[in-house]
Scaffold this motif. Sequence first.
Motif, PDB file in Angstrom:
ATOM      1  N   THR A 254      -1.676  -1.627   4.258  1.00 40.72           N
ATOM      2  CA  THR A 254      -1.590  -1.857   2.586  1.00 40.72           C
ATOM      3  C   THR A 254      -1.038   0.137   2.378  1.00 40.72           C
ATOM      4  O   THR A 254      -0.601   0.604   3.004  1.00 40.72           O
ATOM      5  CB  THR A 254      -3.197  -1.531   1.961  1.00 40.72           C
ATOM      6  OG1 THR A 254      -3.780   0.126   2.508  1.00 40.72           O
ATOM      7  CG2 THR A 254      -4.074  -2.115   2.835  1.00 40.72           C
ATOM      8  N   SER A 255      -0.650  -0.557   1.132  1.00 36.57           N
ATOM      9  CA  SER A 255       0.433   0.168   0.839  1.00 36.57           C
ATOM     10  C   SER A 255      -0.137   1.886   1.005  1.00 36.57           C
ATOM     11  O   SER A 255       0.076   2.992   1.209  1.00 36.57           O
ATOM     12  CB  SER A 255       0.686   0.481  -0.792  1.00 36.57           C
ATOM     13  OG  SER A 255       1.382  -0.719  -0.711  1.00 36.57           O
ATOM     14  N   VAL A 256      -1.270   2.540   0.773  1.00 36.25           N
ATOM     15  CA  VAL A 256      -2.025   2.997   0.579  1.00 36.25           C
ATOM     16  C   VAL A 256      -2.065   4.107   2.167  1.00 36.25           C
ATOM     17  O   VAL A 256      -2.155   4.524   2.766  1.00 36.25           O
ATOM     18  CB  VAL A 256      -3.286   3.094   0.537  1.00 36.25           C
ATOM     19  CG1 VAL A 256      -4.405   4.717   0.542  1.00 36.25           C
ATOM     20  CG2 VAL A 256      -3.646   3.000  -1.052  1.00 36.25           C
ATOM     21  N   GLU A 257      -2.697   3.097   3.112  1.00 39.32           N
ATOM     22  CA  GLU A 257      -2.578   3.087   5.011  1.00 39.32           C
ATOM     23  C   GLU A 257      -0.705   3.220   5.272  1.00 39.32           C
ATOM     24  O   GLU A 257      -0.783   4.701   5.700  1.00 39.32           O
ATOM     25  CB  GLU A 257      -2.805   1.645   5.914  1.00 39.32           C
ATOM     26  CG  GLU A 257      -3.744   1.325   5.247  1.00 39.32           C
ATOM     27  CD  GLU A 257      -4.434  -0.066   6.133  1.00 39.32           C
ATOM     28  OE1 GLU A 257      -5.858  -0.473   6.412  1.00 39.32           O
ATOM     29  OE2 GLU A 257      -3.656  -0.401   6.483  1.00 39.32           O
TER      30      GLU A 257
ATOM     31  N   GLN B 105       8.289  -0.035  -1.072  1.00 44.22           N
ATOM     32  CA  GLN B 105       6.978   0.165  -0.418  1.00 44.22           C
ATOM     33  C   GLN B 105       7.100   1.845  -0.575  1.00 44.22           C
ATOM     34  O   GLN B 105       6.389   2.912   0.104  1.00 44.22           O
ATOM     35  CB  GLN B 105       6.929  -0.308   0.606  1.00 44.22           C
ATOM     36  CG  GLN B 105       6.001  -1.763   0.365  1.00 44.22           C
ATOM     37  CD  GLN B 105       4.723  -2.038  -0.316  1.00 44.22           C
ATOM     38  OE1 GLN B 105       3.667  -1.474  -0.014  1.00 44.22           O
ATOM     39  NE2 GLN B 105       4.879  -2.175  -1.753  1.00 44.22           N
ATOM     40  N   LEU B 106       8.465   1.826   0.044  1.00 46.96           N
ATOM     41  CA  LEU B 106       8.606   3.388   0.823  1.00 46.96           C
ATOM     42  C   LEU B 106       8.717   4.394  -0.583  1.00 46.96           C
ATOM     43  O   LEU B 106       7.913   5.528  -0.514  1.00 46.96           O
ATOM     44  CB  LEU B 106       9.235   3.987   1.486  1.00 46.96           C
ATOM     45  CG  LEU B 106      10.239   4.891   2.282  1.00 46.96           C
ATOM     46  CD1 LEU B 106       9.435   5.310   3.027  1.00 46.96           C
ATOM     47  CD2 LEU B 106      11.803   5.230   2.595  1.00 46.96           C
ATOM     48  N   TYR B 107       8.818   4.235  -1.843  1.00 47.28           N
ATOM     49  CA  TYR B 107       8.834   4.874  -3.147  1.00 47.28           C
ATOM     50  C   TYR B 107       7.136   4.532  -3.190  1.00 47.28           C
ATOM     51  O   TYR B 107       6.915   5.993  -3.282  1.00 47.28           O
ATOM     52  CB  TYR B 107       9.570   3.995  -4.319  1.00 47.28           C
ATOM     53  CG  TYR B 107       9.063   4.370  -5.970  1.00 47.28           C
ATOM     54  CD1 TYR B 107      10.063   6.667  -5.535  1.00 47.28           C
ATOM     55  CD2 TYR B 107       9.079   3.871  -6.377  1.00 47.28           C
ATOM     56  CE1 TYR B 107       9.477   6.948  -6.653  1.00 47.28           C
ATOM     57  CE2 TYR B 107       8.129   5.258  -7.856  1.00 47.28           C
ATOM     58  CZ  TYR B 107       9.120   5.818  -7.643  1.00 47.28           C
ATOM     59  OH  TYR B 107       8.332   6.883  -8.738  1.00 47.28           O
ATOM     60  N   ARG B 108       6.653   3.440  -3.064  1.00 47.01           N
ATOM     61  CA  ARG B 108       5.463   3.869  -3.621  1.00 47.01           C
ATOM     62  C   ARG B 108       4.346   4.427  -3.034  1.00 47.01           C
ATOM     63  O   ARG B 108       3.771   5.462  -2.732  1.00 47.01           O
ATOM     64  CB  ARG B 108       5.192   2.175  -3.104  1.00 47.01           C
ATOM     65  CG  ARG B 108       3.446   1.977  -4.022  1.00 47.01           C
ATOM     66  CD  ARG B 108       2.173   0.498  -3.776  1.00 47.01           C
ATOM     67  NE  ARG B 108       3.626   0.074  -4.821  1.00 47.01           N
ATOM     68  CZ  ARG B 108       3.416  -1.030  -6.157  1.00 47.01           C
ATOM     69  NH1 ARG B 108       1.882  -0.029  -6.543  1.00 47.01           N
ATOM     70  NH2 ARG B 108       4.503  -1.257  -6.479  1.00 47.01           N
ATOM     71  N   ALA B 109       5.040   4.734  -1.169  1.00 50.60           N
ATOM     72  CA  ALA B 109       3.632   5.722  -0.332  1.00 50.60           C
ATOM     73  C   ALA B 109       4.298   6.819  -0.561  1.00 50.60           C
ATOM     74  O   ALA B 109       3.071   8.031  -1.005  1.00 50.60           O
ATOM     75  CB  ALA B 109       4.216   5.903   1.283  1.00 50.60           C
TER      76      ALA B 109
END
Length: 163
Positions: free
Chosen positions: A87-90, A147-151
């Motif tokens: 997941t994005s949080v993971e 996704q990297l930015y979201r992380a």
Amino acid sequence: MSSRKKLKMKIEIWWIGKTFQDFTQKGCVEFIKRIQKFNSIEIIEIPEIKNQQQTANLKKMEAEKILDKLKPTDFLILLDEKGKQLTSVEFASFIQQKENNSIKKIIFLIGGAFGFDDKIYERANDKISLSKMTFSHQLIRLIFLEQLYRAFTIQHNFPYHNE
């Protein structure tokens, strides 16, 4: 994960060939700018090999180029359909874990149209899959950068993840 310091870990994203789709290029540039507020990031384009008829030869030649550029201390993560899904949080936690383990440089590798040679799989430290679906190797660049930015926004408690 609420630390506001920039990570000391260097992140590189390697991909085969140029990003030629205009919308993909613009999106990649935008997310690279956003990511750089949190962490050092560099994009490495590995020249595409043209005029190769056999897929196995093409993958082998790409592998040689990639392996020549890698250093023994580089932590190589393949973006691969056979990888684990997070997941994005993971994924945010995964990135933080790598820094906590004193990894100096992570390389995320996006393969060409035919995937990776066995030698790349052997060298890889980890594999991540972004979806069970198949995306073009051009589009996956933009999806992964987002996704990297979201992380990083998750790590720094920015509201982006919940928008």
